[in-house]
Structure formats: C-alpha cells, structure tokens
Scaffold this active site. Structure first.
Site, PDB file in Angstrom:
ATOM      1  N   PHE A  83      11.963  18.567 -45.251  1.00 38.46           N
ATOM      2  CA  PHE A  83      11.965  19.651 -44.278  1.00 38.46           C
ATOM      3  C   PHE A  83      13.284  19.629 -43.502  1.00 38.46           C
ATOM      4  O   PHE A  83      13.657  18.623 -42.917  1.00 38.46           O
ATOM      5  CB  PHE A  83      10.774  19.536 -43.323  1.00 38.46           C
ATOM      6  CG  PHE A  83      10.525  20.806 -42.568  1.00 38.46           C
ATOM      7  CD1 PHE A  83       9.769  21.824 -43.120  1.00 38.46           C
ATOM      8  CD2 PHE A  83      11.088  21.007 -41.309  1.00 38.46           C
ATOM      9  CE1 PHE A  83       9.568  23.014 -42.445  1.00 38.46           C
ATOM     10  CE2 PHE A  83      10.889  22.196 -40.624  1.00 38.46           C
ATOM     11  CZ  PHE A  83      10.128  23.195 -41.187  1.00 38.46           C
ATOM     12  N   LYS A 119      13.561  35.270 -38.528  1.00 39.75           N
ATOM     13  CA  LYS A 119      14.763  35.108 -37.742  1.00 39.75           C
ATOM     14  C   LYS A 119      15.750  34.157 -38.417  1.00 39.75           C
ATOM     15  O   LYS A 119      16.917  34.073 -38.027  1.00 39.75           O
ATOM     16  CB  LYS A 119      14.405  34.508 -36.363  1.00 39.75           C
ATOM     17  CG  LYS A 119      13.350  35.287 -35.622  1.00 39.75           C
ATOM     18  CD  LYS A 119      12.850  34.476 -34.392  1.00 39.75           C
ATOM     19  CE  LYS A 119      11.673  35.197 -33.751  1.00 39.75           C
ATOM     20  NZ  LYS A 119      10.717  34.256 -33.175  1.00 39.75           N
ATOM     21  N   GLY A 120      15.249  33.430 -39.414  1.00 35.07           N
ATOM     22  CA  GLY A 120      16.017  32.329 -39.986  1.00 35.07           C
ATOM     23  C   GLY A 120      17.356  32.701 -40.597  1.00 35.07           C
ATOM     24  O   GLY A 120      18.257  31.867 -40.670  1.00 35.07           O
ATOM     25  N   LYS A 170      15.020  25.206 -52.440  1.00 33.47           N
ATOM     26  CA  LYS A 170      14.237  23.986 -52.708  1.00 33.47           C
ATOM     27  C   LYS A 170      13.429  24.219 -53.973  1.00 33.47           C
ATOM     28  O   LYS A 170      12.228  24.474 -53.920  1.00 33.47           O
ATOM     29  CB  LYS A 170      13.242  23.770 -51.554  1.00 33.47           C
ATOM     30  CG  LYS A 170      13.624  22.773 -50.499  1.00 33.47           C
ATOM     31  CD  LYS A 170      12.400  22.486 -49.637  1.00 33.47           C
ATOM     32  CE  LYS A 170      12.760  22.286 -48.197  1.00 33.47           C
ATOM     33  NZ  LYS A 170      11.561  22.177 -47.344  1.00 33.47           N
ATOM     34  N   ASP A 191      11.540  28.422 -50.606  1.00 34.07           N
ATOM     35  CA  ASP A 191      10.730  27.210 -50.695  1.00 34.07           C
ATOM     36  C   ASP A 191       9.670  27.414 -51.790  1.00 34.07           C
ATOM     37  O   ASP A 191       9.957  27.214 -52.960  1.00 34.07           O
ATOM     38  CB  ASP A 191      10.126  26.973 -49.301  1.00 34.07           C
ATOM     39  CG  ASP A 191       9.363  25.681 -49.175  1.00 34.07           C
ATOM     40  OD1 ASP A 191       9.857  24.653 -49.650  1.00 34.07           O
ATOM     41  OD2 ASP A 191       8.267  25.690 -48.578  1.00 34.07           O
ATOM     42  N   GLU A 204      18.250  35.326 -47.121  1.00 31.85           N
ATOM     43  CA  GLU A 204      17.237  34.387 -46.644  1.00 31.85           C
ATOM     44  C   GLU A 204      17.863  33.075 -46.201  1.00 31.85           C
ATOM     45  O   GLU A 204      18.944  32.711 -46.656  1.00 31.85           O
ATOM     46  CB  GLU A 204      16.234  34.089 -47.775  1.00 31.85           C
ATOM     47  CG  GLU A 204      14.886  34.765 -47.621  1.00 31.85           C
ATOM     48  CD  GLU A 204      14.018  34.179 -46.502  1.00 31.85           C
ATOM     49  OE1 GLU A 204      14.544  33.657 -45.489  1.00 31.85           O
ATOM     50  OE2 GLU A 204      12.797  34.271 -46.637  1.00 31.85           O
ATOM     51  N   ASP A 205      17.157  32.362 -45.325  1.00 30.77           N
ATOM     52  CA  ASP A 205      17.606  31.031 -44.930  1.00 30.77           C
ATOM     53  C   ASP A 205      17.298  30.006 -46.016  1.00 30.77           C
ATOM     54  O   ASP A 205      18.119  29.178 -46.370  1.00 30.77           O
ATOM     55  CB  ASP A 205      16.991  30.610 -43.581  1.00 30.77           C
ATOM     56  CG  ASP A 205      15.475  30.760 -43.525  1.00 30.77           C
ATOM     57  OD1 ASP A 205      14.849  31.222 -44.504  1.00 30.77           O
ATOM     58  OD2 ASP A 205      14.894  30.419 -42.469  1.00 30.77           O
ATOM     59  N   ARG A 214      17.125  26.308 -34.302  1.00 26.48           N
ATOM     60  CA  ARG A 214      17.811  27.379 -35.042  1.00 26.48           C
ATOM     61  C   ARG A 214      19.299  27.430 -34.686  1.00 26.48           C
ATOM     62  O   ARG A 214      20.115  27.886 -35.476  1.00 26.48           O
ATOM     63  CB  ARG A 214      17.186  28.736 -34.714  1.00 26.48           C
ATOM     64  CG  ARG A 214      15.771  28.923 -35.222  1.00 26.48           C
ATOM     65  CD  ARG A 214      15.402  30.388 -35.172  1.00 26.48           C
ATOM     66  NE  ARG A 214      13.972  30.645 -35.243  1.00 26.48           N
ATOM     67  CZ  ARG A 214      13.285  30.753 -36.377  1.00 26.48           C
ATOM     68  NH1 ARG A 214      13.896  30.604 -37.527  1.00 26.48           N
ATOM     69  NH2 ARG A 214      11.993  31.008 -36.358  1.00 26.48           N
ATOM     70  N   ASP A 266      14.128  26.586 -38.461  1.00 30.15           N
ATOM     71  CA  ASP A 266      13.468  26.038 -37.274  1.00 30.15           C
ATOM     72  C   ASP A 266      12.380  25.020 -37.611  1.00 30.15           C
ATOM     73  O   ASP A 266      11.885  24.962 -38.732  1.00 30.15           O
ATOM     74  CB  ASP A 266      12.803  27.171 -36.485  1.00 30.15           C
ATOM     75  CG  ASP A 266      11.554  27.704 -37.188  1.00 30.15           C
ATOM     76  OD1 ASP A 266      11.689  28.171 -38.337  1.00 30.15           O
ATOM     77  OD2 ASP A 266      10.449  27.612 -36.616  1.00 30.15           O
TER      78      ASP A 266
HETATM   79  P1  IMP Z   1       8.566  30.486 -48.995  1.00 28.33           P
HETATM   80  O1  IMP Z   1       7.835  31.780 -48.850  1.00 28.33           O
HETATM   81  O2  IMP Z   1       7.608  29.330 -49.176  1.00 28.33           O
HETATM   82  O3  IMP Z   1       9.639  30.481 -50.033  1.00 28.33           O
HETATM   83  O4  IMP Z   1       9.144  30.121 -47.611  1.00 28.33           O
HETATM   84  C1  IMP Z   1      10.178  30.671 -47.024  1.00 28.33           C
HETATM   85  C2  IMP Z   1      10.140  30.420 -45.540  1.00 28.33           C
HETATM   86  O5  IMP Z   1       9.499  29.186 -45.164  1.00 28.33           O
HETATM   87  C3  IMP Z   1      11.557  30.294 -45.058  1.00 28.33           C
HETATM   88  O6  IMP Z   1      12.116  31.549 -44.801  1.00 28.33           O
HETATM   89  C4  IMP Z   1      11.411  29.418 -43.849  1.00 28.33           C
HETATM   90  O7  IMP Z   1      11.109  30.207 -42.719  1.00 28.33           O
HETATM   91  C5  IMP Z   1      10.227  28.530 -44.139  1.00 28.33           C
HETATM   92  N1  IMP Z   1      10.668  27.190 -44.609  1.00 28.33           N
HETATM   93  C6  IMP Z   1      10.486  26.658 -45.824  1.00 28.33           C
HETATM   94  N2  IMP Z   1      11.007  25.417 -45.915  1.00 28.33           N
HETATM   95  C7  IMP Z   1      11.570  25.166 -44.712  1.00 28.33           C
HETATM   96  C8  IMP Z   1      12.304  24.023 -44.178  1.00 28.33           C
HETATM   97  O8  IMP Z   1      12.572  22.994 -44.817  1.00 28.33           O
HETATM   98  N3  IMP Z   1      12.713  24.165 -42.888  1.00 28.33           N
HETATM   99  C9  IMP Z   1      12.465  25.265 -42.113  1.00 28.33           C
HETATM  100  N4  IMP Z   1      11.799  26.330 -42.590  1.00 28.33           N
HETATM  101  C10 IMP Z   1      11.350  26.280 -43.876  1.00 28.33           C
HETATM  102 MG    MG Z   2      12.139  32.391 -42.898  1.00 32.03          MG
END
Ligand code: IMP
Ligand code: MG
Length: 178
Positions: free
Chosen positions: A152, A44-45, A131, A103, A99-100, A165, A159
């Site tokens: 974070f 949903k981000g 990040k 990470d 994407e939001d 959100r 969220d």
């Molecule tokens: P990845 O698969 O580790 O790159 O993570 C992506 C998902 O992790 C994002 O779409 C977010 O939903 C969540 N996420 C990662 N870091 C944060 C943060 O700092 N705040 C909120 N959600 C995060």
């Molecule tokens: Mg996400």
C-alpha cells in the site's frame, strides 16, 4: 510532519518528473493525428499527476474531471457510482483517463465501459502507478509511470484515509500506522 510517517520512499520527485516528460513525449507521438483530445482526471488521487503530466503534453487538449466510488456490499463486482460527472460532451472523442494507480482494475474497467457507452470514440488509460499483481479484472493501463509491488503506497495524490496526498513523492507508511 507527514513525511516522518514513511518507512521508505519508493519513487522520488525527480523520478516522477522525469517519467512525466517521457510520457508526455509518448502521448504527443501517439495522439499526433487525434482531434478533440480530452484528458479526464479521476478525482482526487490523480490531481498532482494530472497537473505534472499535462504540462508535458504539447498537443491541443482539453481537461475535465470525474469522481467515482465503488459500491459497497452486495453489488456485483465492477459497479461504480458517479459522484461527479464530466462537464463536457465526449461524443466521438478520444479520451485519456488519468489515474493515480490501477490496483484491482475495477475502476478503470467500469469507467471504460461507461465512457464507451456514452459515445466516446476511444478510451485509453494513463496511470502513475500500476500494481499488476492485484488485478481482479482483465484490464490493462495503456501508459504506466511505474510498476509497484503489492504494497500500500501513499503520496503524490495517493491517500491513506484521505491523508498524505500532498507528499511530493511516493512512499510506504510505517507498519504501525496501518
Ligand atoms: P482499483 O479499482 O482496485 O483498480 O483501485 C483504484 C483505486 O484504489 C485507486 O484510484 C486508489 O484510489 C485506490 N488504491 C489502490 N491501491 C492503493 C494504494 O496502494 N494506495 C492508495 N490508494 C490505492
Ligand atoms: Mg483513486
């Protein structure tokens, strides 16, 4: 008020809005020759960012959404589960994943593989936040709104336990709330 839970604001509404105008111009330029362009928001981000960004794109595009979750437990790194799949065909199409935040990179890395396997012609990623210091797989977002430190963050779609959100900007929560 949810804004009282923040320790600081990292990215303001004005900064987000200005950056979306820039990203829109860049996408208009880079995809000028593309046909059948599909923007795919990851629920949903991505919802607030998707809404802001697509208004700044002047090309003929379609939008769709997917929802994914990472497998818990013993599954190998990189597996994701599709909670909600696309409604349109992606065969031979150019896709822009929205994407939001990127990470560890696992989500976009797995999604790119999956969408190429389903016949996409090209898959690029636009993310509001990046990040890079947290990356676990070698993947890059093609378009980045803002780079953030290893902290974070919440707001503008992001969220903490499904909360925050709806904040109109990006911030960091007070320590006692995590
Ligand atoms: P990845 O698969 O580790 O790159 O993570 C992506 C998902 O992790 C994002 O779409 C977010 O939903 C969540 N996420 C990662 N870091 C944060 C943060 O700092 N705040 C909120 N959600 C995060
Ligand atoms: Mg996400």
């Amino acid at each position: 008020m949810i804004k009282d839970d923040l320790k600081k604001i990292l990215v303001t509404e004005e900064q987000i809005s200005a950056r979306c105008i820039e990203l829109g111009k860049q996408l208009d330029h880079d995809y000028a020759g593309s046909h059948d362009l599909l923007f795919v928001g990851i629920l949903k981000g991505s919802v607030p960012f998707m809404a802001e960004l697509i208004k700044r794109v002047s090309l003929d595009i379609q939008i769709d959404f997917m929802a994914v979750s990472s497998y818990q437990g013993t599954e190998t790194l990189g597996d994701i589960k599709i909670i909600k799949d696309l409604e349109v065909s992606i065969q031979g199409r150019d896709l822009v994943l929205v994407e939001d935040i990127v990470d560890t990179g696992i989500t976009i890395n797995s999604l790119k593989t999956l969408l190429y396997n389903k016949g996409a012609h090209d898959v690029k990623v636009v993310t509001l936040l990046d990040k890079p210091s947290r990356r676990q797989v070698d993947v890059k977002a093609d378009y980045v709104g803002f780079e953030v430190e290893n902290e974070f963050v919440v707001g503008f779609g992001l969220d903490y336990n499904q909360k925050y959100r709806n904040l109109p900007y990006i911030g960091v929560l007070k320590e006692e709330l995590y």
